[in-house]
Design a protein around this motif. Structure first.
Motif, PDB file in Angstrom:
ATOM      1  N   PRO A 139       0.418  -1.244   0.116  1.00 51.40           N
ATOM      2  CA  PRO A 139       0.113   0.239   0.278  1.00 51.40           C
ATOM      3  C   PRO A 139       0.950   1.538   0.411  1.00 51.40           C
ATOM      4  O   PRO A 139       0.253   2.323  -0.215  1.00 51.40           O
ATOM      5  N   ASP A 140       1.821   1.152   0.336  1.00 54.92           N
ATOM      6  CA  ASP A 140       2.622   2.088  -0.077  1.00 54.92           C
ATOM      7  C   ASP A 140       4.038   2.642  -0.616  1.00 54.92           C
ATOM      8  O   ASP A 140       4.641   3.496  -0.861  1.00 54.92           O
ATOM      9  N   LEU A 141       3.317   2.365  -1.886  1.00 57.58           N
ATOM     10  CA  LEU A 141       4.086   2.346  -3.098  1.00 57.58           C
ATOM     11  C   LEU A 141       3.125   1.922  -3.345  1.00 57.58           C
ATOM     12  O   LEU A 141       2.139   1.469  -4.558  1.00 57.58           O
ATOM     13  N   PRO A 142       3.033   3.476  -4.566  1.00 60.87           N
ATOM     14  CA  PRO A 142       1.241   3.512  -4.758  1.00 60.87           C
ATOM     15  C   PRO A 142       1.534   3.098  -6.995  1.00 60.87           C
ATOM     16  O   PRO A 142      -0.075   2.435  -7.246  1.00 60.87           O
ATOM     17  N   LYS A 143       3.164   3.068  -6.862  1.00 62.73           N
ATOM     18  CA  LYS A 143       3.070   2.656  -8.336  1.00 62.73           C
ATOM     19  C   LYS A 143       2.511   1.112  -8.749  1.00 62.73           C
ATOM     20  O   LYS A 143       2.819   0.802  -9.772  1.00 62.73           O
ATOM     21  N   GLY A 144       3.523   1.020  -7.850  1.00 61.14           N
ATOM     22  CA  GLY A 144       2.889  -1.159  -7.507  1.00 61.14           C
ATOM     23  C   GLY A 144       4.509  -1.128  -7.904  1.00 61.14           C
ATOM     24  O   GLY A 144       4.682  -2.719  -8.724  1.00 61.14           O
ATOM     25  N   TYR A 145       4.998  -0.533  -8.275  1.00 62.26           N
ATOM     26  CA  TYR A 145       7.035  -0.692  -8.727  1.00 62.26           C
ATOM     27  C   TYR A 145       7.470   0.337  -7.876  1.00 62.26           C
ATOM     28  O   TYR A 145       7.749   1.666  -7.796  1.00 62.26           O
ATOM     29  N   GLN A 146       8.862   0.310  -7.889  1.00 59.93           N
ATOM     30  CA  GLN A 146       9.854   1.351  -7.643  1.00 59.93           C
ATOM     31  C   GLN A 146      11.090   1.128  -8.469  1.00 59.93           C
ATOM     32  O   GLN A 146      11.565   0.533  -9.063  1.00 59.93           O
ATOM     33  N   ILE A 147      11.250   2.972  -9.100  1.00 62.50           N
ATOM     34  CA  ILE A 147      12.059   3.090  -9.431  1.00 62.50           C
ATOM     35  C   ILE A 147      13.121   2.591  -9.363  1.00 62.50           C
ATOM     36  O   ILE A 147      14.075   3.673  -7.766  1.00 62.50           O
ATOM     37  N   SER A 148      14.462   2.225  -9.215  1.00 67.58           N
ATOM     38  CA  SER A 148      15.570   1.445  -8.698  1.00 67.58           C
ATOM     39  C   SER A 148      16.566   1.407 -10.018  1.00 67.58           C
ATOM     40  O   SER A 148      16.448   1.634 -10.870  1.00 67.58           O
TER      41      SER A 148
END
Ligand code: ADP
Ligand code: MG
Ligand code: ZN
Length: 483
Positions: free
Chosen positions: A86-95
């Motif tokens: 839930p704390d990752l609104p895009k459903g992915y992290q840019i890394s």
């Protein structure tokens, strides 16, 4: 035969960068703002929005890469790390995944016995932070997305660490380096610096590493040490009992002082990494790297070794001075003032800083940067003491007044008539009277009660309101007692 084991440890450290705006949008990164006010469609993950890379993020990570002897990749790319939370609104992290911007470096730590050890740095990459879920209120779970998109660097070490104390020293070296560079505030309690520990054990002499366990949720240096010690013991017991170590992620429970299982370890393929299509490759030219070098100050360990060498202060003192860059700066400014007066007793400066100055900074809860006493006044005070003009007791007594009035210590001493009395004739007279008045104690001293020396010296100091030169008093008292 009993088998001996050794631990193999690698750390993954996340540092939140002190950029003004987020990694891929213009929102403020200010800590403690009202929930969800530092947000926009980009960091809220709305469809159709596009990220724009914050140049400041690249500048900072390149400085960290240089400071840790890394190679800097000319071209590096961003990837998407997919997972649902839930704390990752895009459903992915840019890394970054395959080609992190910094790689193959090392940082030096100084072991207890003074030897230096290199800890390899596998990679340092850029990524964005997630938001924060709040579960501990007595209502539904809440979400604060102010942190969503705040820039992070992840520093991954080689498995070169062998004990909890080495892990502590490594983490301290990372913390001090980011703080010296001014790219992160190093605050573990606020989560600006976060550390995951990877740990395995193997019989001494075996080359192959054991299966590693990752420990998360370590929010202090003390917890990092305690979790490692607990985990080494747990793993050795498992192996001794003939059980296999399972690769898993464990959480540190600071209340129970133990690690407990969180999940069996996820693998890279679980995240379905793929290249981020919305961002261009990041290009770092040689000119850029050369330009970046200008922003790299003398780093903590080098500075410590130089302070020991240049000012002849002990390792212990130098360590305290460099712990905060502004304190080391302050120390050196005081020393330069002393130098200009041809006085070389720098150890007196470090004594004074370690006791009086640090006490006041702790009381005010500020760093040396905010200490508003000119270094030349400390130098003058130390000089008065080194020249035997005042005793250390008087120095301590007048310090609050120097702090309050910012007046010259020499002037205060002169005006108050506090100059130490080194007149041997004058002191001799007082001592003689004291000896005559205390025949019992003289007798006791002579029959072996050496500690009565303190009684005689103390009485003279009291009589002269602390102004008699204690060295001379001691000499004269001894002369009479041992006559
Ligand atoms: P993963 O793919 O599981 O994240 P990495 O190879 O990226 O594993 O390593 C993550 C961290 O674990 C690094 O800091 C590395 O040094 C450390 N590490 C790797 N293998 C071991 C091991 N066998 N024991 C302890 N630490 C290890
Ligand atoms: Mg990893
Ligand atoms: Zn935003």
């Amino acid at each position: 035969m009993e088998i001996k084991y050794e631990a193999v440890i690698g750390l993954e450290v996340h540092a939140q960068l002190l950029t003004n705006s987020k990694a891929f949008c213009g929102c403020s990164t200010q800590y403690g703002a009202y929930p969800n006010t530092n947000t926009c469609p980009i960091c809220l993950g709305h469809p159709g929005t596009l990220p724009t890379l914050n140049k400041n993020l690249v500048e900072y990570i390149v400085r960290m890469g240089i400071a840790t002897n890394c190679k800097i990749r000319e071209l590096s790319t961003f990837s998407r790390k997919n997972y649902f939370y839930p704390d990752l609104p895009k459903g992915y992290q840019i890394s970054q995944y395959e080609d992190p911007i910094c790689h193959n470096g090392f940082i030096q730590i100084e072991l207890q016995d003074g030897t230096l050890k290199n800890i390899g740095i596998t990679r340092i990459h850029m990524e964005e932070d997630s938001g924060k879920s709040i579960h501990d209120l007595d209502i539904d779970s809440l979400i604060d997305l102010n942190r969503s998109g705040v820039p992070l660097i992840e520093i991954v070490s080689e498995p070169d660490i062998r004990s909890s104390s080495e892990a502590y020293l490594y983490l301290m070296a990372i913390k001090q380096t980011v703080m010296y560079l001014g790219i992160c505030n190093g605050n573990m309690e606020e989560g600006s610096l976060r550390c995951d520990v990877n740990i395995s054990v193997r019989p001494i002499g075996q080359e192959k590493f054991g299966t590693k366990v990752e420990i998360k949720n370590l929010n202090s240096f003390r917890n990092v040490e305690k979790a490692i010690e607990y985990e080494i013991k747990r793993q050795i017991e498992e192996v001794e009992n003939g059980n296999l170590i399972v690769q898993q992620t464990r959480l540190w429970d600071a209340n129970k002082n133990e690690t407990k299982i969180m999940r069996t370890k996820e693998m890279a393929h679980d995240y379905r990494y793929f290249p981020e299509p919305d961002l261009l490759k990041v290009k770092v030219t040689q000119d850029w790297i050369d330009e970046s070098r200008k922003y790299i100050p003398e780093l903590p360990l080098n500075r410590k070794l130089r302070l020991m060498n240049e000012y002849s202060i002990p390792n212990y003192d130098a360590q305290i001075m460099i712990e905060d860059k502004s304190l080391a700066d302050y120390f050196e400014k005081c020393c330069v003032e002393l130098q200009s007066k041809n006085e070389k007793n720098y150890k007196l400066v470090s004594n004074w800083i370690m006791t009086e100055v640090l006490r006041i900074l702790a009381e005010k809860n500020v760093s040396a940067e905010k200490f508003d006493l000119e270094p030349k006044l400390i130098a003058e005070l130390v000089e008065l003491y080194a020249e035997d003009v005042i005793s250390s007791r008087i120095a301590k007594e007048i310090f609050p007044e120097i702090l309050a009035t910012k007046q010259s210590p020499r002037k205060i001493v002169e005006e108050k008539g506090l100059i130490q009395n080194s007149d041997t004739g004058f002191i001799d007279e007082i001592v003689k009277k004291l000896i005559d008045a205390n025949p019992d104690n003289v007798e006791k001293y002579r029959s072996g009660r050496n500690n009565l020396l303190g009684f005689f010296v103390g009485s003279v100091m009291k009589e002269t309101q602390g102004k008699a030169n204690p060295k001379i008093v001691t000499e004269i008292v001894k002369k009479y007692l041992e006559a």
